[in-house]
Design an enzyme around this catalytic site. Structure first.
Site, PDB file in Angstrom:
ATOM      1  N   MET A 148       0.828  -1.201   0.000  1.00  0.00           N
ATOM      2  CA  MET A 148       0.000   0.000   0.000  1.00  0.00           C
ATOM      3  C   MET A 148       0.865   1.255   0.000  1.00  0.00           C
ATOM      4  SD  MET A 148      -3.561  -0.627   1.991  1.00  0.00           S
ATOM      5  CE  MET A 148      -2.968  -0.348   3.646  1.00  0.00           C
TER       6      MET A 148
ATOM      7  N   GLN B 157      -3.267 -11.835   7.999  1.00  0.00           N
ATOM      8  CA  GLN B 157      -3.364 -11.601   6.560  1.00  0.00           C
ATOM      9  C   GLN B 157      -2.613 -12.680   5.786  1.00  0.00           C
ATOM     10  OE1 GLN B 157      -2.837  -7.619   4.424  1.00  0.00           O
ATOM     11  NE2 GLN B 157      -0.811  -8.520   4.170  1.00  0.00           N
TER      12      GLN B 157
ATOM     13  N   GLY C   7      11.180  -2.998   5.623  1.00  0.00           N
ATOM     14  CA  GLY C   7      10.466  -4.265   5.592  1.00  0.00           C
ATOM     15  C   GLY C   7       9.972  -4.599   4.197  1.00  0.00           C
ATOM     16  N   HIS C   8       9.383  -3.611   3.525  1.00  0.00           N
ATOM     17  CA  HIS C   8       8.947  -3.831   2.146  1.00  0.00           C
ATOM     18  C   HIS C   8      10.136  -4.177   1.247  1.00  0.00           C
ATOM     19  CE1 HIS C   8       5.729  -0.970   3.603  1.00  0.00           C
ATOM     20  NE2 HIS C   8       4.978  -1.930   3.089  1.00  0.00           N
TER      21      HIS C   8
END
Length: 294
Positions: free
Chosen positions: A27, A150, A33-34
């Site tokens: 998002m 998730q 982390g991404h």
């Protein structure tokens, strides 16, 4: 790096490829982390794609859709530097055109914890992820373990719907002080950040008790609750110690250290608010021979 805003453009790019594709859905407002997901995807695939889409379908009416942090130029620069081949940056109307009315309804695994706190959240997550899988036909897709439920909802959807994609879960990355990396950390002022540190401390202390031999799940849950209650700026929503596959709450973790008996692993998770900022965190039990970076 190609920046593509349309579904037709993504399809045209994908049709022309020969080789494996790794997909990193995000998002935006990216952090290390991404980028760890992108790095893993780059190491395992011939091509890497990412998406940046603040998905309105997974936000409730009183949640932070309009204020969710965004930095598209910065994000694109980070992804290009990381070696991403294509970034999909659609608007809401591209993903959910007029008349859109077909949704993925995940089952029991999506009804508790985050599903109970955020009704409809996982319907929105599962629907947009399935749409991305249909567009990109990825060989592998990469998700962070910080969003523990998730990850399990997506794995269940992939299994139940026979989707030909491998789901890779990547460890939670943390700031030097232990706070789990999250785009929503941007909401925290200095006082809020100090309060938020109690979340990882609570998990770390409970994990240490588990490593020391505590197998009563209620004792571990209460330890987390007590640690969070010691920080008055925290408003705890839930503490869960659940089966690592089904997310059903467990009563006892049986066996020696590193063994949960018949339970297929377990995950200790929580959600809390610091002011108006909602944060989640978790630790897996067992996590293998190496302790988690908490």
């Amino acid at each position: 790096m190609i920046v593509e805003e349309t579904k037709s453009g993504v399809r045209a790019w994908r049709v022309g490829l020969s080789g494996s594709v790794g997909l990193v859905p995000t998002m935006g407002y990216l952090h290390a982390g991404h980028l760890s997901l992108v790095e893993r995807a780059r190491s395992e695939n011939d091509f890497v794609a990412a998406s940046i889409f603040v998905n309105p379908a997974q936000f409730g009416p009183a949640e932070d859709l309009s204020s969710y942090p965004r930095n598209m130029p910065g994000d694109l620069g980070m992804l290009e530097k990381a070696g991403v081949d294509l970034v999909f940056t659609p608007g809401p109307d591209e993903v959910y055109p007029v008349g859109f009315d077909t949704w993925v309804s995940p089952g029991a695994i999506a009804e508790r914890l985050e599903g109970a706190s955020r009704p409809g959240h996982f319907r929105g997550v599962a629907t947009v992820v399935l749409k991305l899988f249909n567009l990109f036909s990825p060989t592998r897709a990469y998700f962070g373990k910080k969003d523990a439920q998730q990850l399990r909802v997506i794995r269940k959807m992939v299994s139940d719907l026979d989707l030909p994609v491998e789901i890779i879960g990547m460890p939670t990355l943390r700031e030097a002080d232990g706070l789990a990396m999250s785009s929503r950390n941007a909401y925290l002022d200095a006082s809020g950040r100090e309060a938020a540190l109690q979340l990882s401390r609570a998990l770390r202390d409970a994990y240490a008790q588990w490593r020391a031999g505590t197998r009563d799940a209620d004792l571990l849950r209460r330890a987390v609750e007590a640690a969070c209650a010691a920080e008055p700026r925290l408003a705890l929503e839930y503490v869960s110690l659940a089966d690592g596959t089904t997310l059903e709450e467990v009563a006892t973790l049986i066996g020696e250290t590193g063994d949960t008996g018949d339970i297929q692993g377990a995950v200790l998770s929580l959600a809390a608010r610091v002011g108006r900022t909602r944060l989640i965190d978790n630790v897996e039990l067992p996590s293998g021979e190496t302790d988690p970076a908490l």
